[in-house]
Design a protein around this motif. Structure first.
Motif, PDB file in Angstrom:
ATOM      1  N   ALA A 115      -0.619  20.435 -67.141  1.00 40.67           N
ATOM      2  CA  ALA A 115       0.157  21.472 -67.823  1.00 40.67           C
ATOM      3  C   ALA A 115       1.637  21.314 -67.488  1.00 40.67           C
ATOM      4  O   ALA A 115       2.500  21.404 -68.369  1.00 40.67           O
ATOM      5  CB  ALA A 115      -0.343  22.856 -67.412  1.00 40.67           C
ATOM      6  N   TYR A 116       1.937  21.063 -66.216  1.00 40.17           N
ATOM      7  CA  TYR A 116       3.344  20.950 -65.818  1.00 40.17           C
ATOM      8  C   TYR A 116       3.999  19.696 -66.368  1.00 40.17           C
ATOM      9  O   TYR A 116       5.175  19.715 -66.739  1.00 40.17           O
ATOM     10  CB  TYR A 116       3.481  21.009 -64.293  1.00 40.17           C
ATOM     11  CG  TYR A 116       3.854  22.390 -63.832  1.00 40.17           C
ATOM     12  CD1 TYR A 116       5.175  22.827 -63.939  1.00 40.17           C
ATOM     13  CD2 TYR A 116       2.908  23.268 -63.349  1.00 40.17           C
ATOM     14  CE1 TYR A 116       5.534  24.102 -63.561  1.00 40.17           C
ATOM     15  CE2 TYR A 116       3.257  24.553 -62.967  1.00 40.17           C
ATOM     16  CZ  TYR A 116       4.573  24.960 -63.072  1.00 40.17           C
ATOM     17  OH  TYR A 116       4.927  26.232 -62.707  1.00 40.17           O
ATOM     18  N   ILE A 117       3.242  18.590 -66.401  1.00 41.85           N
ATOM     19  CA  ILE A 117       3.835  17.362 -66.946  1.00 41.85           C
ATOM     20  C   ILE A 117       4.260  17.605 -68.392  1.00 41.85           C
ATOM     21  O   ILE A 117       5.381  17.293 -68.788  1.00 41.85           O
ATOM     22  CB  ILE A 117       2.837  16.193 -66.849  1.00 41.85           C
ATOM     23  CG1 ILE A 117       2.639  15.824 -65.377  1.00 41.85           C
ATOM     24  CG2 ILE A 117       3.347  14.986 -67.644  1.00 41.85           C
ATOM     25  CD1 ILE A 117       1.497  14.875 -65.135  1.00 41.85           C
ATOM     26  N   PHE A 151       1.797  15.873 -75.060  1.00 39.48           N
ATOM     27  CA  PHE A 151       0.360  16.139 -74.990  1.00 39.48           C
ATOM     28  C   PHE A 151      -0.422  14.883 -74.603  1.00 39.48           C
ATOM     29  O   PHE A 151      -1.439  14.957 -73.921  1.00 39.48           O
ATOM     30  CB  PHE A 151      -0.128  16.660 -76.347  1.00 39.48           C
ATOM     31  CG  PHE A 151      -1.578  17.028 -76.353  1.00 39.48           C
ATOM     32  CD1 PHE A 151      -1.982  18.228 -75.779  1.00 39.48           C
ATOM     33  CD2 PHE A 151      -2.526  16.184 -76.884  1.00 39.48           C
ATOM     34  CE1 PHE A 151      -3.324  18.571 -75.757  1.00 39.48           C
ATOM     35  CE2 PHE A 151      -3.871  16.524 -76.857  1.00 39.48           C
ATOM     36  CZ  PHE A 151      -4.267  17.720 -76.297  1.00 39.48           C
ATOM     37  N   ILE A 152       0.070  13.722 -75.026  1.00 35.00           N
ATOM     38  CA  ILE A 152      -0.614  12.468 -74.677  1.00 35.00           C
ATOM     39  C   ILE A 152      -0.291  12.055 -73.246  1.00 35.00           C
ATOM     40  O   ILE A 152      -1.153  11.594 -72.494  1.00 35.00           O
ATOM     41  CB  ILE A 152      -0.204  11.346 -75.666  1.00 35.00           C
ATOM     42  CG1 ILE A 152      -0.722  11.676 -77.060  1.00 35.00           C
ATOM     43  CG2 ILE A 152      -0.752   9.995 -75.213  1.00 35.00           C
ATOM     44  CD1 ILE A 152      -0.134  10.821 -78.143  1.00 35.00           C
ATOM     45  N   LEU A 160      -6.018  16.898 -69.384  1.00 41.19           N
ATOM     46  CA  LEU A 160      -6.135  17.185 -70.819  1.00 41.19           C
ATOM     47  C   LEU A 160      -6.334  18.686 -71.032  1.00 41.19           C
ATOM     48  O   LEU A 160      -5.691  19.304 -71.892  1.00 41.19           O
ATOM     49  CB  LEU A 160      -7.307  16.398 -71.402  1.00 41.19           C
ATOM     50  CG  LEU A 160      -7.589  16.588 -72.885  1.00 41.19           C
ATOM     51  CD1 LEU A 160      -6.426  16.064 -73.717  1.00 41.19           C
ATOM     52  CD2 LEU A 160      -8.880  15.892 -73.298  1.00 41.19           C
ATOM     53  N   ALA A 161      -7.215  19.273 -70.205  1.00 41.88           N
ATOM     54  CA  ALA A 161      -7.427  20.723 -70.293  1.00 41.88           C
ATOM     55  C   ALA A 161      -6.128  21.460 -70.015  1.00 41.88           C
ATOM     56  O   ALA A 161      -5.776  22.422 -70.703  1.00 41.88           O
ATOM     57  CB  ALA A 161      -8.515  21.160 -69.314  1.00 41.88           C
ATOM     58  N   GLY A 162      -5.382  20.976 -69.011  1.00 43.67           N
ATOM     59  CA  GLY A 162      -4.108  21.624 -68.665  1.00 43.67           C
ATOM     60  C   GLY A 162      -3.111  21.546 -69.808  1.00 43.67           C
ATOM     61  O   GLY A 162      -2.406  22.517 -70.097  1.00 43.67           O
ATOM     62  N   ALA A 163      -3.058  20.370 -70.471  1.00 45.31           N
ATOM     63  CA  ALA A 163      -2.123  20.210 -71.584  1.00 45.31           C
ATOM     64  C   ALA A 163      -2.489  21.157 -72.731  1.00 45.31           C
ATOM     65  O   ALA A 163      -1.621  21.775 -73.345  1.00 45.31           O
ATOM     66  CB  ALA A 163      -2.131  18.765 -72.063  1.00 45.31           C
TER      67      ALA A 163
END
Lengths: 401, 619
Positions: free
Chosen positions: B372-374, B390-391, B520-523
């Motif tokens: 999420a932070y990235i 997102f990728i 991926l979930a975090g994004a």
């Protein structure tokens, strides 16, 4: 097999969520209130009582726009992600016309960002973060309570009047603490350019090692100390500091330290002679504030905290906005809030058109002991309008719209 | 010099409560192998109960009597917890009990709120001990001196109990080999209950003893938890001298940290833990864990098989229904389902690590929050388009997982788990502290998806595709040769090695892959909420996932997803009620007791018994 249970659970939730609520009847005006009722029960409780008192009074006087006003209270567990989900539910399923609430700044910021994106009006009642109306501000978010910057500026003004040169600060190691120290420094150095900051202590929030912090402050030999710790940290800091004589012969400035929420748990160990911002309800007898205190004590078997009057003023602000808007359409409410004057329990305040911050002020006074508990004496109500940066600076702070 | 001595004394006094709570936890773990997360709650109860006794009992005798009584009362509460909650699940899979203790935390939180109310209680002063002694001219509070004198006595008494008495012999024997102790005719149930009571009483004492230095508040249960676990791990789990030494090291270092590096307050103890575990993988006085203790215990697991046609059909219908949700559901239904889907993917990624890899990570939020932070950092600072962020987010999270996994995989069992927790905490501290880049706890806001995805419906489909896709990929990998190698490494490292599997590399890759899926979930999370805060990296977030995986069923393929969907849904319903934590806690305890194999595992077992499902044929 396992997939079946998974699906059952999914479908059950989906069906539940899709079910229209029986209470959807549109005969009241609903406001969505999101707060940390469990996580910060000691703060959210009095705040809710303040809201309920104002609601009863409003509805006894005929409601707003001819309809009763209703608050839907929801607990977000202190989680920004939860709060955003609840905000969506309140607005799209429960039929709320706008959002309000939160104490924690991060939750307030999450709702604010969401409100700005979706176009919902959000009145941030209690969160203090400066960025809520400045760096991360948007046109749908309004804030009622006087911000970190404003309250720190009030204390800096008091500190500038003394001879103290060497200042030490102690603040919890998180955004509010850092903002509070930065704002105090900025305002103090403006008024007293030769002030020096000799120590900055940053205990982890609610995990203070009071003995060590007190020793470190003592070692710097400051003339004055600026305290931002609160809650259990404040209790430990005061106790250790008093024991070790840290406060003797020093000026101490305490942000929020005079609020009953923080001062009362200290009992007869409340510090004496600190200059603090707070809420001296026991002295409020006249004017709208006095009426509020009397009504609150008559309604509840309890005395008001700062949160109580903020809750009360939240309802007053919303009522004023709805009446000015004349409708419950989002854009109408938003426009109504811009430059909205409110005759509030703390006197006349305005939601400034320039940054959506209200001019709610704060009480600044000196702590003393009375009947075995801490009180504020020699206090004065400071109008928030006088402690905000110039319009030029503010417009630089806010992102372009 | 004077200042130095004064600081040392402050540190030693601070070590007192920490030691008492930590040695209780260490004792309990040593004998019962239960990682008792409710230990902080027992500490909190000690403070509240002690406070109440001090209000009623007069004078100095009353004060010290109240502290002892608090220990006794909390000890009794410990017995209740052990008998009612933990005893029924001793035979459950390893570490399953920690879920039960998590339920206990929730129950105690609400009960404390009901009994003592929401306001912080200021601890009473010890009679006659107000003020300071001057030691080499430096003021030291009298109570500090008393504390640092008492602690060695308690430590000595414990040492005597453990080394010189029959009870102690049994406790030590059980710490080394509890099955053998049972085989020699010792009543294990009584021994476990007794040790749990003693450990709880010590936590209660610790809570009551710190009253004059602070007080009692509703947040203290979680706040003591991290330092206590750090102390126990640094000292070596099960070692009392280790706990004492570690408590002193942490407390004294903390005092010096406060003075010379005031910003270090968040990270210091985790840095110490990482350093100690790098040099001594089992803590200062810990012993290497007996092989098998943390492998698969209980019944052997059934071989996994791809889903049958029937199951596939059902899943397809379910997915089709989900895909049609925008047609019949409200906007909120989509938001809620999006939340649940994202959480399911997060839980599934941890489940992959835990169930298939046997690698218990206590810090999986590092990759979820990290992802999420990235994404948020890329959008905020590099103005990168949402699609690119997102990728890159899962890739970055996967890389971070590889790096962290490379370090952590040198350890096993609980030490591995604690090291993953330490790294998650370090990441959290970094994000929390580095305000100019990460926004600190004010987070990063206005991270919204691109215009084409911005409607609730579009994002719902986006989340649906990626979550379900991710879950299917995880499931597919489980059936691939890589998945088989991973399970082989879990069940028998030696045999796997001898068949030519590089277990180290397989586990590391699995760690990275789980991190990637967590990222991926975090994004997905950050673009669905529009903001991210350090909460997403917190210990609590790691435990959210851990608990639903255990409750869903570690030893089943769908356990993580089923648990996540069930509990996220239940949580959404329960938080509407005032005492929802109490109900949630009781529900968790209930599930733990009636379904010790997890929800999915227990349903499957019941189905097999009733011949609905044939043995071995399952999805």
């Amino acid at each position: 097999m396992q997939r079946k249970t998974f699906l059952k659970a999914m479908i059950a939730t989906a069906v539940l969520a899709a079910m229209p609520l029986a209470t959807f009847a549109q005969d009241t005006i609903k406001i969505g209130e999101i707060n940390h009722y469990k996580r910060l029960a000691a703060f959210a409780g009095p705040y809710k009582q303040g809201i309920e008192l104002a609601l009863e009074e409003t509805n006894a006087a005929g409601g707003v726009l001819g309809k009763p006003l209703e608050f839907i209270f929801r607990d977000d567990q202190g989680e920004p992600g939860e709060a955003v989900k609840i905000a969506e539910e309140l607005m799209t399923r429960d039929g709320a016309v706008m959002l309000t609430g939160t104490i924690l700044s991060n939750v307030g910021l999450a709702i604010s960002s969401f409100a700005g994106e979706k176009g919902y009006v959000y009145l941030a009642s209690e969160p203090l973060a400066d960025s809520l109306v400045w760096g991360a501000g948007n046109k749908y978010t309004f804030r009622l309570r006087s911000s970190t910057f404003m309250q720190a500026a009030m204390l800096a003004e008091a500190a500038a009047k003394t001879d103290a040169k060497r200042f030490a600060t102690i603040a919890p190691n998180y955004a509010y603490g850092k903002d509070a120290v930065a704002a105090f420094k900025e305002n103090l150095l403006k008024l007293k350019p030769d002030a020096e900051f000799v120590a900055e202590q940053w205990p982890a929030l609610f995990k203070i090692d009071a003995g060590a912090e007190v020793q470190a402050l003592e070692r710097a030999k400051p003339d004055a100390i600026y305290n931002v710790t609160f809650g259990p940290d404040l209790a430990k800091f005061v106790r250790d500091g008093t024991d070790r004589g840290l406060f003797e012969g020093r000026n101490v400035y305490g942000l929020l330290s005079g609020e009953p929420e923080y001062l009362d748990p200290l009992g007869d160990e409340a510090p004496e002679g600190w200059t603090v911002t707070g809420f001296p309800w026991y002295d409020l007898e006249d004017g709208p504030a006095g009426e509020f205190v009397a009504a609150y004590q008559a309604r509840y078997d309890d005395y008001p905290r700062l949160g109580s009057i903020v809750g009360y003023m939240t309802v007053q602000s919303i009522v004023a906005a709805l009446e000015k808007a004349g409708s419950t359409e989002t854009e109408a409410i938003r426009e109504a809030f811009e430059g909205l004057p409110v005759a509030s329990a703390m006197g006349d305040i305005v939601f400034r058109a320039i940054d959506n911050q209200s001019t709610m002020g704060a009480y600044v006074g000196t702590t003393a002991l009375s009947d075995g508990k801490g009180v504020m004496v020699d206090w004065e109500y400071k109008d928030g309008a006088n402690y905000l940066p110039s319009d030029e600076e503010v417009s630089k702070l806010r992102p372009a719209e | 010099m004077e200042f130095f001595v004064a600081q040392l004394l402050t540190g030693l006094a601070n070590a007192s409560s920490l030691f008492l709570v930590a040695c209780g936890l260490s004792l309990i773990f040593g004998v019962t192998r239960i990682v008792n997360f409710a230990h902080g709650s027992l500490y909190m109860l000690g403070a509240y109960v002690g406070y109440s006794f001090m209000q009623t009992l007069p004078g100095a005798v009353g004060f010290w009597g109240a502290i002892l009584l608090a220990g006794v009362v909390v000890g009794i509460i410990g017995v209740l917890i052990e008998v009612l909650v933990l005893r029924p699940v001793y035979r459950a899979p390893e570490l399953f009990q920690l879920v039960a203790t998590f339920g206990v935390i929730l129950v105690i939180q609400d009960l404390t709120l009901i009994i003592w109310g929401p306001e912080d209680l200021l601890g009473p002063r010890a009679p006659g001990l107000r003020g300071v002694y001057r030691i080499m001219g430096e003021p030291i509070p009298k109570y500090d001196i008393v504390l640092l004198a008492i602690t060695p006595f308690i430590a000595l008494a414990l040492w005597y109990l453990i080394t010189q008495t029959r009870v102690g012999v049994l406790v030590r024997a059980a710490t080394q080999d509890r099955e053998m102790v049972g085989a020699l005719g010792v009543n294990q149930a009584v021994l476990f209950t007794g040790v749990f009571a003693l450990g709880s009483a010590l936590a209660g004492l610790g809570g009551a003893l710190q009253l004059p230095k602070g007080g009692a508040d509703l947040l203290m249960d979680f706040h003591i938890l991290a330092p206590v676990f750090v102390v126990v791990v640094i000292g070596g789990m099960g070692s009392l001298p280790g706990a004492y030494l570690a408590a002193v090291i942490i407390s004294v270092l903390n005092v010096f940290g406060v003075t010379y590096l005031p910003q270090s307050t968040l990270v210091l103890m985790f840095v110490v833990m990482v350093v100690v575990l790098m040099i001594r993988p089992y803590g200062l006085f810990g012993r290497e864990e007996v092989a098998g203790e943390h492998g698969q215990v209980g019944e052997p697991e059934l071989p996994i098989k791809p889903a049958s046609t029937n199951v596939r059909l059902i899943v397809m219908v379910g997915l089709a229904l989900l895909a049609l949700l925008p047609l019949f559901g409200s906007s909120f239904a989509m938001v809620l389902t999006t939340d649940i889907l994202i959480f399911c993917l997060f839980a599934a990624s941890l489940h992959f690590l835990l169930g298939l890899g046997g690698l218990v990570s206590f810090g999986h939020a590092a990759y979820y929050g990290g992802g999420a932070y990235i994404a948020a950092l890329l959008v905020t600072h590099a103005n990168s388009p949402m699609e690119l962020a997102f990728i890159l987010a899962p890739l970055g999270a996967g890389l971070a997982a590889l790096a962290i996994g490379w370090v952590c995989l040198r350890l096993t069992g609980v030490y591995f788990a604690m090291l993953t927790l330490a790294f998650a905490q370090l990441l959290w501290s970094l994000v929390f502290q580095w305000g100019s880049v990460t926004g600190g706890d004010d987070g990063l806001v206005n991270i919204w998806p691109s215009d084409w995805l911005n409607s609730t419906t579009a994002f719902f489909y986006f989340a649906l595709i990626f979550s379900v896709g991710g879950i299917l990929v995880l499931r597919h990998v489980a059936h691939s040769p890589f998945g088989y190698a991973l399970r082989a490494a879990r069940d028998s490292k030696r045999q796997a090695e001898s068949t030519g599997i590089n277990t180290q590399r397989v586990q590391l890759l699995a760690f990275g892959f789980a991190g990637l899926m967590g990222g991926l979930a975090g994004a997905l999370f950050v673009f669905s909420k529009g903001s991210v805060f350090p909460n997403e990296l917190e210990i609590a977030r790691s435990f959210d996932a851990l608990i639903v995986v255990f409750l869903g069923g570690v030893k089943t393929l769908a356990g993580g997803v089923a648990g996540a969907a069930f509990f996220k849904g239940v949580e959404d319903l329960l938080t509407r009620f005032e005492y929802w934590r109490l109900v949630m806690g009781l529900l968790i305890i209930f599930v733990v007791i009636v379904a010790p194999q997890g929800i999915v595992g227990s349903i499957r077992k019941a189905a097999i018994r009733m011949n609905v499902l044939k043995q071995g044929k399952h999805s």
